[in-house]
Design a protein around this motif. Structure first.
Motif: not given
Length: 553
Positions: A489-506
């Motif tokens: 149920g977590e969601v993953w994304s990536g910052g196109e400019f930031s070199d960072r991977v985002l892991r969201l707990d909705p």
């Protein structure tokens, strides 16, 4: 951007590292040590990378709150390793190599010193945060990063006139071009309507005037101070990265997906190449994608599986889609008919995930900003026009369990839907204006997750209730490109400019940001749910590599 990489060579005690060896226990590390500096003492959040001599695989870990890093014995084999670090504002105090022996734990304490070239270490988001100017001015140059870093622009010494000519020349390159491989547009897109030359020239001049105010054309140093983002800490430091080098520097793994056997598949953004990566050995196998339009730019964008895990490709300027049968290792292609297949056509996206429902496959044309549907057996295409010319940029197509299609409207702030049975089109605006939904995926609950590129948010559209939710990325100028939900149920994304991977707990709204080991032009993101914890994958689109991220919690 060429990140400053500090390489280490073990010459004698007293340089930047202290070595010792102890016998390994069953759970001990093969390589460990502390990272310190005079300015901070023990340093948390320093990325330490190790690459074995002759290998194409790099392993990276992150130092904890005591400054300690550790490479598990299962991740590195005996041999000689070169080490480097990522810690914005710091360099290693000299180059280093380390020898790892079987059954022993090597301790290598690393000392960092303040860097003399901070500009070489900035991500694109840090450059954008540092640049003076209005939001409109910054917005006019963000597209530069499709092909190269903002450091390249900021270090230039061109004046307004020279920059104007450079921008005009670069306007003739498609987005799949980059310094390692330049290609030329044959025809412009037509979906957006007329684009008079006078307006384009005025726009190029405004861009050049802004860029000349932030580069080195009038002074030997920049007139503004650099703004940097904090290093990872806490859960963001509990991670292991594995980076796989690809065979050629021209490889651009825009989309990376992983099958049920653990094999990673990618297509080169600017070449007629489908690649298969054995993630255990690092071996890469290339398959030549058929050429449909020899005079047009080459390369593929979207890479998606169908229900049988065959690989489908959006063939961009080649004007069609391809299916790769993994069992036979053969391609089948479908070209648009001549009346739809002008030089402006750019089939970027394809969505075959639910084609068994009605035998149809959805795709998108970035040349006309339309949605199409293919009947593979008949070879026939249908065209759907959600907008009249001038149209906004329709970017991605994502099918649901009934093979209806949802599309993202990058040129505005809409999610669209086309009913598979009736052809009825509906549009739904996101809460944030001008959010630019870009890429996404449908989860098992019928929720569409997507990156809101210009709103700096992760978005979710519940297709059952027709309600949106949004979560802001913690780092400004991240520009989430894509989003995907995992089995937890977590969601993953990536910052196109930031070199960072985002892991969201909705549920809580909390977001963990994992800093990648080096500059990474993040595009499509993928989560492998067959592992525990789940494994995140992304291609380094300008770095000719594929990155695997394993969270340790």
């Amino acid at each position: 951007m060429k990140m400053r990489v500090a390489w280490l060579a073990a010459l004698a005690a007293g340089f930047a590292v202290a070595f010792s060896h102890t016998a390994q226990t069953q759970s001990s590390a093969a390589l460990t040590g502390r990272v310190t500096s005079i300015e901070e003492g023990p340093m948390e959040g320093v990325l330490v990378s190790a690459k074995k001599a002759g290998s194409t695989i790099t392993i990276t870990v992150v130092s904890d709150e005591q400054g300690r890093y550790r490479f598990p014995s299962g991740k590195v084999q005996p041999g000689r390793y070169a080490l480097h670090i990522r810690a914005t504002g710091y360099d290693l105090d000299g180059p280093q190599e380390v020898e790892i022996a079987a059954g022993l734990t090597v301790t290598a304490d690393l000392k960092l010193t303040k860097t003399h070239d901070l500009a070489a270490q900035l991500s694109n988001s840090e450059w954008l945060a540092s640049f003076p100017g209005t939001e409109q001015q910054k917005g006019s140059i963000r597209a530069c990063t499709h092909c190269h870093t903002l450091e390249r622009v900021a270090r230039s010494r061109y004046d307004v006139d020279k920059l104007t000519s450079v921008i005009e020349r670069m306007s003739t390159y498609p987005q799949l071009s980059f310094p390692q491989m330049i290609q030329k547009l044959v025809a412009p897109r037509i979906g957006g309507g007329e684009d008079p030359l006078e307006q384009r020239q005025a726009g190029w001049r405004r861009q050049a005037e802004y860029l000349s105010s932030i580069n080195l054309s009038s002074a030997p140093q920049w007139s503004y101070s650099f703004k940097t983002h904090p290093r990872p800490k806490g859960r963001a430091a509990k991670v292991i990265y594995t980076e796989y080098d690809l065979p050629q520097k021209t490889r651009q793994p825009h989309d990376v997906i992983v099958d049920s056997q653990g094999i990673a598949w990618y297509a080169s953004f600017g070449e007629q190449i489908l690649g298969k990566l054995d993630t255990k050995t690092g071996k890469v196998t290339d398959y030549a994608v058929p050429l449909l339009k020899p005079k047009m730019p080459t390369g593929s964008l979207a890479v998606r599986f169908d229900e049988d895990e065959n690989v489908w490709l959006g063939m961009q300027f080649q004007g069609g889609v391809a299916k790769f049968d993994k069992k036979t290792e053969k391609f089948q292609t479908w070209s648009l008919p001549p009346e739809l297949n002008g030089d402006h056509v750019q089939i970027n996206q394809v969505s075959p995930e639910h084609h068994r429902v009605d035998g149809k496959v959805w795709l998108q044309d970035a040349g006309t900003y339309t949605v199409l549907r293919l009947d593979p057996k008949a070879g026939k295409f249908e065209v759907f026009e959600p907008y009249k010319i001038p149209r906004p940029n329709i970017y991605d197509v994502i099918s649901d369990a009934q093979n209806n299609v949802y599309f993202t409207v990058f040129g505005r702030e809409n999610i669209g839907r086309i009913d598979a049975k009736t052809g009825k089109i509906a549009l739904y605006p996101t809460p944030s204006k001008n959010s630019a939904p870009r890429r996404g995926m449908m989860d098992l609950q019928g929720r569409l997750w997507f990156g809101e590129n210009r709103a700096n948010r992760i978005g979710m559209f519940d297709t059952r209730t027709e309600q949106f939710q949004e979560w802001a990325a913690p780092t400004v100028e991240s520009w989430p490109y894509d989003a995907t939900a995992d089995k937890n149920g977590e969601v993953w994304s990536g910052g196109e400019f930031s070199d960072r991977v985002l892991r969201l707990d909705p549920k809580t709204g909390g977001i963990i940001e994992y800093l990648l080991p080096r500059f990474t032009n993040v595009r499509r993101v993928f989560v492998d749910n067959s592992t525990t914890p789940v494994t995140f994958w992304v291609g380094n689109n300008h770095g000719a590599s594929i990155v695997k991220l394993e969270p340790l919690d």
